[in-house]
Design an enzyme around this catalytic site. Structure first.
Site, mmCIF file in Angstrom:
data_model
loop_
_atom_site.group_PDB
_atom_site.id
_atom_site.type_symbol
_atom_site.label_atom_id
_atom_site.label_comp_id
_atom_site.label_asym_id
_atom_site.label_seq_id
_atom_site.Cartn_x
_atom_site.Cartn_y
_atom_site.Cartn_z
ATOM 1 N N GLU A 58 14.345 -1.320 1.489
ATOM 2 C CA GLU A 58 15.214 -2.294 0.595
ATOM 3 C C GLU A 58 14.377 -2.664 -0.439
ATOM 4 O O GLU A 58 14.858 -2.809 -1.585
ATOM 5 C CB GLU A 58 17.158 -1.966 0.392
ATOM 6 C CG GLU A 58 17.207 -0.654 1.371
ATOM 7 C CD GLU A 58 17.428 -0.264 2.629
ATOM 8 O OE1 GLU A 58 16.511 -0.605 3.467
ATOM 9 O OE2 GLU A 58 17.278 1.247 2.873
ATOM 10 N N PRO A 264 4.068 -6.028 14.850
ATOM 11 C CA PRO A 264 5.727 -5.520 15.110
ATOM 12 C C PRO A 264 6.833 -5.473 14.254
ATOM 13 O O PRO A 264 6.851 -5.366 13.289
ATOM 14 C CB PRO A 264 5.860 -6.303 16.176
ATOM 15 C CG PRO A 264 4.311 -7.321 16.589
ATOM 16 C CD PRO A 264 4.005 -7.850 15.447
ATOM 17 N N ARG A 265 7.912 -4.361 14.104
ATOM 18 C CA ARG A 265 8.488 -3.930 13.237
ATOM 19 C C ARG A 265 9.872 -5.107 13.187
ATOM 20 O O ARG A 265 9.962 -5.767 11.856
ATOM 21 C CB ARG A 265 9.462 -2.410 13.745
ATOM 22 C CG ARG A 265 10.284 -2.058 12.697
ATOM 23 C CD ARG A 265 10.012 -2.397 11.222
ATOM 24 N NE ARG A 265 11.402 -1.375 10.203
ATOM 25 C CZ ARG A 265 10.920 -1.603 9.215
ATOM 26 N NH1 ARG A 265 9.662 -1.690 8.811
ATOM 27 N NH2 ARG A 265 11.855 -1.017 8.045
ATOM 28 N N LEU A 293 6.888 -12.854 9.346
ATOM 29 C CA LEU A 293 7.634 -11.409 7.976
ATOM 30 C C LEU A 293 7.041 -11.446 7.503
ATOM 31 O O LEU A 293 6.885 -12.547 7.109
ATOM 32 C CB LEU A 293 9.321 -12.698 7.793
ATOM 33 C CG LEU A 293 10.092 -12.078 9.331
ATOM 34 C CD1 LEU A 293 11.706 -12.912 9.282
ATOM 35 C CD2 LEU A 293 10.989 -10.797 10.002
ATOM 36 N N GLU A 322 4.039 3.465 2.434
ATOM 37 C CA GLU A 322 3.313 2.211 1.635
ATOM 38 C C GLU A 322 1.795 1.913 2.243
ATOM 39 O O GLU A 322 1.107 0.922 1.783
ATOM 40 C CB GLU A 322 4.554 1.078 2.634
ATOM 41 C CG GLU A 322 5.718 0.837 2.152
ATOM 42 C CD GLU A 322 6.153 -0.175 3.607
ATOM 43 O OE1 GLU A 322 5.542 -1.087 3.716
ATOM 44 O OE2 GLU A 322 7.561 0.122 3.761
#
Length: 408
Positions: A58, A264-265, A293, A322
């Site tokens: 989002e 990594p997520r 991040l 993406e």
């Protein structure tokens, strides 16, 4: 008054009572930002628009919407909140002063509204916090759900809250839905049919673009400019081992020239994913790991090939558009329950390389590494599909203007 509504109000009130002490149980970044969750670090008032985005996905949509809102009203003050620390970091990496959203408790909600004094609230997709809606109704703040989704399961859950919740939605909300099916579910939930429109998926307007100077962008990321890049994006537990098995099976001469970046997520999963890959015999130096991040879009922008994670194991998949929009050839697994529209669009455009197990990963990625013509054609088709999916921001702004919700 329904039992569900009474239970909801009771639970949120109880949560508010323990809210001051709850932060003590947290550690690290979560604890440092706990005042934001309590509504004590909101943007200064008054705010022309408060934009809320739940999580990483989002946040893309929020950035695109804020850009459009600012274009229509350059002097408007806009505050943005998120539910997760990772989304907060991503938005801040884009120059937006994001904060964590207040808890859906009486005191946290009251503090945020009192501090920001928002003139309108725009919620991305579906974050239905009824304490927020109650405060918005009390203060006469209009609420628009932008790029709104609503699944059948969520509809059943929300309807359990009874007529009180339905009345709140009806009294406060405008809905800019992703699809006609979403729009109908919002109508059933209680939204006024005269305040519902369909605009598509806002996330697609926030998709990244290819790096203007790919070699310079690679150097800025610490990569070698002249070597091709394979990105393993949003890797989830259970996928690192499968990908490592496949990489070891590929011919050494085929893989030697490639740089592999694994993202990594979730940052705190990196150690476990490294261990998982190591158990399959992967040389620790074979891949570069980056768990920071907000960096994935930068890697996608310089990638020749991108595997999009959460799709080899049943996590529902992460957004393949993406990587497609950034100019990479996209590899995706069989699990795409949360990405049905994106996968359907890429399939229709013959722009998706699909895999299901180690052998198919070896065959598909092996061909992509060895066949630059197929790789480039797949990437070009994927980029075209992503470009065609944009436009929701313009449709959102047209409807907000029609409803006199924007510009200010």
């Amino acid at each position: 008054m329904s039992a569900g509504w009474l239970a909801y109000r009771g639970l949120t009130a109880c949560a508010g009572l323990i809210e001051p002490l709850a932060g003590l149980a947290l550690t690290g970044v979560e604890r440092a930002h706990w005042p934001e969750r309590r509504g004590r670090s909101a943007a200064p008032a008054p705010i022309d628009a408060w934009v809320h985005a739940a999580s990483m996905g989002e946040s893309l949509a929020a950035a695109a919407l804020i850009e459009g809102l600012s274009r229509e009203a350059p002097r408007a003050s806009i505050a943005v909140t998120t539910t997760t620390v990772s989304a907060r970091a991503r938005l801040r990496s884009r120059g937006l002063e994001a904060r964590l959203a207040p808890l859906d408790t009486p005191n946290a909600t009251r503090r945020s509204f009192e501090t920001m004094r928002p003139r309108r609230l725009f919620v991305i997709e579906t974050e239905l916090w009824f304490r927020w809606l109650e405060r918005a109704r009390l203060l006469g703040v209009p609420v628009a759900f932008v790029s709104a989704r609503l699944s059948e399961r969520s509809l059943v859950r929300y309807r359990w809250l009874g007529s009180e919740a339905a009345r709140l939605v009806h009294d406060t909300s405008w809905v800019l839905a992703q699809t006609r099916e979403d729009a109908e579910r919002w109508r059933v939930l209680g939204a006024d049919p005269e305040r519902i429109a369909v605009i598509g998926n806002l996330k697609n307007d926030g998709l990244p673009r290819p790096a203007a100077d790919r070699e310079a962008a690679r150097r800025a990321l610490g990569l070698q400019a002249d070597r091709p890049v394979l990105v393993l994006g949003s890797v989830r537990p259970g996928e690192a081992g499968l990908l490592a098995q496949a990489w070891r099976k590929l011919a050494t001469e085929r893989t030697r020239e490639w740089q592999v970046v694994a993202v990594p997520r979730h940052p705190n999963a990196e150690a476990g994913l490294r261990t998982e890959a190591g158990l399959e015999g992967l040389d620790p130096a074979a891949w570069r790991w980056d768990a920071r991040l907000g960096v994935l879009s930068q890697y996608y922008a310089v990638a020749d090939v991108a595997f999009v994670g959460g799709s080899l194991v049943p996590f529902g998949g992460h957004n393949p558009l993406e990587a497609a929009a950034a100019g990479a050839a996209v590899v995706f697994g069989p699990h795409h329950e949360t990405q049905l529209e994106a996968v359907s669009a890429l399939r229709a455009g013959e722009a998706l390389a699909e895999v299901s197990d180690v052998d198919s990963i070896v065959a598909t990625i092996g061909r992509l590494l060895a066949d630059p013509e197929w790789r480039q054609a797949l990437a070009l088709r994927a980029s075209s599909v992503a470009a065609a999916e944009r436009g929701a921001v313009s449709r959102a702004l047209l409807n907000l203007a029609r409803w006199k919700l924007w510009p200010v």
